[in-house]
Scaffold this motif. Sequence first.
Motif, short mmCIF file in Angstrom:
data_model
loop_
_atom_site.label_atom_id
_atom_site.label_comp_id
_atom_site.label_asym_id
_atom_site.label_seq_id
_atom_site.Cartn_x
_atom_site.Cartn_y
_atom_site.Cartn_z
N GLN A 44 38.76 38.38 29.70
CA GLN A 44 37.67 38.64 30.63
C GLN A 44 37.34 37.41 31.47
N LEU A 45 37.37 36.23 30.85
CA LEU A 45 37.08 35.01 31.60
C LEU A 45 38.16 34.74 32.65
N GLN A 46 39.42 34.96 32.28
CA GLN A 46 40.49 34.75 33.25
C GLN A 46 40.39 35.72 34.41
N GLN A 47 40.08 36.97 34.09
CA GLN A 47 39.92 37.95 35.16
C GLN A 47 38.71 37.62 36.03
N LEU A 48 37.62 37.18 35.39
CA LEU A 48 36.42 36.83 36.16
C LEU A 48 36.67 35.61 37.04
N ARG A 49 37.42 34.64 36.55
CA ARG A 49 37.74 33.47 37.38
C ARG A 49 38.55 33.86 38.60
N GLN A 50 39.49 34.77 38.42
CA GLN A 50 40.27 35.21 39.57
C GLN A 50 39.41 35.98 40.57
N GLU A 51 38.52 36.83 40.06
CA GLU A 51 37.69 37.63 40.96
C GLU A 51 36.64 36.77 41.67
#
Length: 630
Positions: free
Chosen positions: A453-460
């Motif tokens: 979730q953190l990796q996806q949130l960083r990308q978004e």
Amino acid sequence: PKNSNRTKGMPASGLEEDLRSASASQPPLFSTTVDEGIDEADKDFYAFLNVSPDCSLEEINAAKKRLALVWHPDRHSKMESGQSRDDARAHATAKFARLSFIVDVLSDPVRRRVYDLYGEKGLSSGMEVGAHFKTPEQVRAEYRRQTAKQAKKRLESKLGISGMLQASANLHPYLQKYLEPAPEVARYSPDDKGGGGQSVVLVERFASSLSRRDTLDLQGQLITKGGKGGSVVAVTLKRQFSSRSWAKLAGQIGLGVAGRPVAVTAWRALSSLSSAKISLRLAGIWAQLRCAAMRQLSARTSAKLQYIIGGPEAGVKMRAQRVGQRSSLTGFYWVGLEAWRIGAAYSNRVSARTSMSLNLNLGEGGPVLDVGCRRRISGNSAFSCHCMLSALKGVTLKLSLGRMGQDLAVPLLLANKVSLHASLLATLLPSLLATLAKVVWIGPRKRKRRLRQLQQLRQEKAEEVTRARREATSDVELMQYAVERKRQQEEERSGVIILKALFGRLDPAPERRGAESAAWPVLDETCSLEVSAALQYLLEDSRLQLFNSSKAGLPGFCDPCPGEDKRLYVLYRFKGRLHEVVVGDTAPLSLPLERHLLPPGAKRLVGGAQLTQPAPPSSSSSARRPPSRT
């Protein structure tokens, strides 16, 4: 600052010049959009003004004047160091417009109440219909949107389904040789294993609103035990006459299970604190009349007195309940013609996800003790475990899982009588299983899911974070002159000088702060932000006060790592001594404080220069006072 005239070439100490040269970041970047792409924490009105949520109108106006000295567009008609005048003026115009909007909202009691309840989105999402619109067409469009939304909610509320599946098992034949040391008193033979103790109960309930006043409730039950089974179907129709009275008619029919065919119940509110209820139940061979009176004794205490005439439960029942913020206590007493029962129940919410309960019942069947724990494992799911000790039924462990109105319960009979071994097994087994599941399965899965979730949130949020950093840099550039002047004033009075300040995700502090770890924490452009200039600007007369709101909304701040835990590290000098403090994102901060003082000899690395805490002045070096004369 009171003086608004700009003066170039402000003098500063060599240390501060080194600090500014070491902490100099990218060239100033200006943008005309202030709120676009910023996280919700960056939009906190109170953090933007650096005031408390219960601040007065005078404090709001004082904060507006303080920030207007930096963000008023007329103060940036001429920029130093070759900076773009148009970009700086455009950024100051956007920030000043944002400041004016926030002050207007917080100065209006109605709009401020809406903001406190629903946030900034509540000001424009229909929470206050018509208050923020200018034209009648916009008001009518918002009214139609709200009406359609309410109609959709009423339509969804007409369909309500809930159910429960309970499958019990008798484990006593398998655990008897372990829980009962004396095998000669065994009650079960090998042929009895798996027999008689198992039962299955399936309950499904459907509720629907027939009209604004009528409600239909349909419930079905299926029961199997010991090779026999039965079913019950119950229909309940409720009529709401007014807010002070209602009536209910229930009918029940069963196969293999005795029930009550007809029941009529009526309720009436006698006053704002008292109410009464009467119920008539008709069965095949008996009729029962129940009369009850309820009274609210205080804001947290209520009581109920009930008379039961006819049927197997004929008698008098009394009940009292006290509900607190985190706990509740209930006691009851029932006296019948040939039996009696008394009991108490206590529940306490240990945390936001966990609650504990304790029930004790005494009666003709002996004492019954029920100890339970309930844990919310997700937004819609909860797991509970109960250990029941009964003199009549033995030791039972009940595990249940509930999700969105559907419950799965598994009662396990561990022993046919209460014993120390069975009680310890029922108490320790759930804890051991829960700990093992958390360590082996739940914990690693949660950590992996959190990382994804953190990796996806960083990308978004990558573009939004970049834009927010640009806005913070622009804020610092606009307040740079005021920061230099405040720093000079603090140096002249030996006040507070912010040497190093980082905000964001900081690495854990080393256990031993030696020479190699004196540079902690280290600035990481991907997850932290340098905010020493912003904090220096917020100083007033050698004092800094940050309130319990997200610091990402402060001027010169932003959220460098959305979704992650953030902290603020501050290293400052006061009266020639080094001070250090670390606080959470929403924790309040006040400085200078004596507990922030570093021990003598402590070393910190700031901008390539190593600072050492001097030793405190010794008391022997002070002049000796002459003896006083009488």
